[in-house]
Motif scaffolding. Sequence first.
Motif: not given
Length: 416
Positions: A313-340
Amino acid sequence: MADQQEAAPGRGGQRLSTRETAERLGVKPETVYAYVSRGQLTSRRTPGSRGSTFDAKEVEALARRVGRRESATPGSELAIRTGITLIDRDHCYFRGVDTSQLAAHYSYEEVAEWLWTGELRPGMRFTAPRDALSATQRAVEALPAHSGPMDRLRVGVIAAAAADPLRFDLSEDTVVDIARSLIPTLVDALPPHAPKSPADDALAARLWSRLTAEPATPEALRALDAALVLLIDHDLAASTLAVRVAASARAHPYAIVSAGFGALDGVLHGAASGLAHRMLAEVLDRGSAAAVVTDHLRAGRGVPGLGHPLYPGDDPRARTLFRLLEDVPRAHLALQAAREVITTTARHTELHANVDLALAVLTASTGMPTEAGETIFAIARTAGWIAHALEEYSESPLRLRPSGQYHGPRPPQRLP
């Protein structure tokens, strides 16, 4: 369906469908693609077919390796007793404590100290000794201008060793003292991209200034510090096994870190996040994850940052880091790209993001170079290697000496 196709012969010999490959390996089809994403299998599309095919010999070789891991028992040369990391049911634990919880509450230095000594010391800071740092900086500055961060780390650890006359003392206290000084020495010897804030002497802040010229926000620094914690150890990865072998031969701590750096220096291990970084940058540039994923699959490559053989299933390390990156405004575009990328790939098979993709979001969104993820990985993992060395130093020396299975010509042979 694509996975129901017959095995296809090709120029490389017999080829197996995804279904046949999964049956031979005893895994689910999605795990087959996880092996592809980690570089352990090579897929190819046969003309006129919608599914991937796999070389039968390569599958058999992987099946033998997987079989040996499954048949290993405590006391055999393939099973090494450790009390550091447990991976179980999509969770990762350090000494029985969930790593995501550790990353949420403690800094890298605090967790490293706890792993080495069993004591949690709030506010723990690592300091580079002046002599070791001076020697390491001189060695690093002498490298060619095009040298990368890993070149500097490899040379730095050798220079730090040469500056330490006590490096051959393998007592626990001395090894821990070496670890406390070596990690900040390696970080501080890297050329800075921006001045570090004098008010923040935490290792994550010092490393940030070595990776990017962009200013660090508290949220971004928190994500970097959490990444360092999450990457400290991951059971017996290739670099950690190299470290255990070196420690079994009673190599000193600097040498065992050098052994770890050697095994880490590969696209299938420490450099994996660099591939994911490039992919995300391309997605952002082209504005389409679908086009980039298609190019990777057409070339017979796995999609970087997806799948992990230890996590169905999910890599727990990725899950945790993604959650923290949601609080970083400049990371939003890269987060969206990763989810796509994840969503696009899920149309074909269910693969989950691994920590390399999450690390790539951090580096690609903060002005860090492609190789920054490897640098973060290497610094983080150094603490875990020291923990494994401390364990191995307490075992019988040279116990990690497997016997080779000779498959060459039988003697006697004529003198060539």
